[in-house]
Design an enzyme around this catalytic site. Sequence first.
Site, PDB file in Angstrom:
ATOM      1  N   LYS A  49       0.836  -1.206   0.000  1.00  0.00           N
ATOM      2  CA  LYS A  49       0.000   0.000   0.000  1.00  0.00           C
ATOM      3  C   LYS A  49       0.870   1.255   0.000  1.00  0.00           C
ATOM      4  O   LYS A  49       0.613   2.209  -0.735  1.00  0.00           O
ATOM      5  CB  LYS A  49      -0.943  -0.011   1.221  1.00  0.00           C
ATOM      6  CG  LYS A  49      -2.041  -1.054   1.103  1.00  0.00           C
ATOM      7  CD  LYS A  49      -2.808  -1.297   2.403  1.00  0.00           C
ATOM      8  CE  LYS A  49      -3.817  -2.436   2.203  1.00  0.00           C
ATOM      9  NZ  LYS A  49      -4.546  -2.794   3.436  1.00  0.00           N
ATOM     10  N   GLN A  93      -5.059  -1.537   9.956  1.00  0.00           N
ATOM     11  CA  GLN A  93      -4.963  -2.861   9.334  1.00  0.00           C
ATOM     12  C   GLN A  93      -5.579  -3.914  10.267  1.00  0.00           C
ATOM     13  O   GLN A  93      -5.249  -3.962  11.455  1.00  0.00           O
ATOM     14  CB  GLN A  93      -3.493  -3.183   9.051  1.00  0.00           C
ATOM     15  CG  GLN A  93      -3.259  -4.468   8.286  1.00  0.00           C
ATOM     16  CD  GLN A  93      -3.659  -4.366   6.808  1.00  0.00           C
ATOM     17  OE1 GLN A  93      -3.474  -3.342   6.164  1.00  0.00           O
ATOM     18  NE2 GLN A  93      -4.211  -5.436   6.280  1.00  0.00           N
ATOM     19  N   ASP A 116     -11.384   2.526   4.453  1.00  0.00           N
ATOM     20  CA  ASP A 116     -11.806   1.126   4.388  1.00  0.00           C
ATOM     21  C   ASP A 116     -13.317   0.974   4.547  1.00  0.00           C
ATOM     22  O   ASP A 116     -13.839  -0.139   4.438  1.00  0.00           O
ATOM     23  CB  ASP A 116     -11.107   0.311   5.497  1.00  0.00           C
ATOM     24  CG  ASP A 116      -9.861  -0.403   4.987  1.00  0.00           C
ATOM     25  OD1 ASP A 116      -9.651  -0.435   3.760  1.00  0.00           O
ATOM     26  OD2 ASP A 116      -9.103  -0.931   5.825  1.00  0.00           O
TER      27      ASP A 116
END
Length: 282
Positions: A49, A93, A116
């Site tokens: 990422k 994450q 997200d």
Amino acid sequence: VPATLIDGRAVAAKVRAEVAEEVEQLGSLGLATVLVGDDPASDVYIRHKHRAATEIGIRTVDRRLPGDIAQDDLLALVEDLNADDELDGVLVQTPLPDHLDELKVLAAVRPEKDVDGLTPRNAGQLLLGRPAHVGATPLGIMRLLTEYKIRIAGARATVVGRSNIVGKPLSLLLLGGHATVTICHSRTEDLQRQTLDADILVAAVGQPGLITEDMVKTGATVIDVGITRTDAGLLGDVDPGVAGVAAYLTPVPGGVGPMTIAVLLENTVRAAKYRRGLLPFA
Ligand code: NDP
């Protein structure tokens, strides 16, 4: 005729080029990732990422915290990132270690920065049919279907897997696209009966070879989200024999994975537009 392989790398390159142009117009953009503990798979994803973001001129902040961090300390860090005016996107994450309340930590991210789509606000907006931030993996899959002109409206879609990050949001996006959606999971009885019916079959489980050719309708589109690391390399959830019956199939690697990274960058651009008032955050 063997299935056409859906080239996720090529579509991802196209998305990245689009995003790079927008980044240039918007000026300085920032994306922060938070990694708790030292899960090797999470470390690989985070590095991909960061590399992809840096390549197109998005500044990144890589916060790494010990696996035994207290929940309040983690929440305080998220608050700092929320308040940092240089940061457009904030991504925690997952999975988080068991002693942390994952949903509570994810809910602490400022919704405009929640690239997200895992805050109650963004998840709720998707449920209500007015999506704002939606996770990169489900959005990336929708983009692949669109690029390959796969019919969604009226199609029967079966999604195997019901996680908050993939299965559930993807099911809602397909429903929003007017597919007739079936969601399967570990308690589904007679999985084959559900998968055989699917024009669009998505496997998001993490069990190599779960979907075999006798479970797939001739001419179906099969999207393999699964990633399992083995000595033989990365394996998806779909058995290679499925290429003999499907019309379209995403390979692993080179299918959904590259799209997840590219669409995360797209989501960061959207976050920047929300924060700058260029897009209404509904
Ligand atoms: P989770 O482990 O959170 O969810 C897995 C889902 O699969 C659960 O809903 C589970 O059911 C269901 N399941 C487990 N076993 C079976 C079975 N035998 N039959 C039917 N359903 C089953 O995983 P994620 O959604 O986070 O990820 C799924 C896979 O996708 C993983 O391999 C992951 O690495 C990969 N992934 C890939 C990405 C990419 O960019 N390509 C991005 C994100 C994930 P239940 O709810 O009942 O437990």
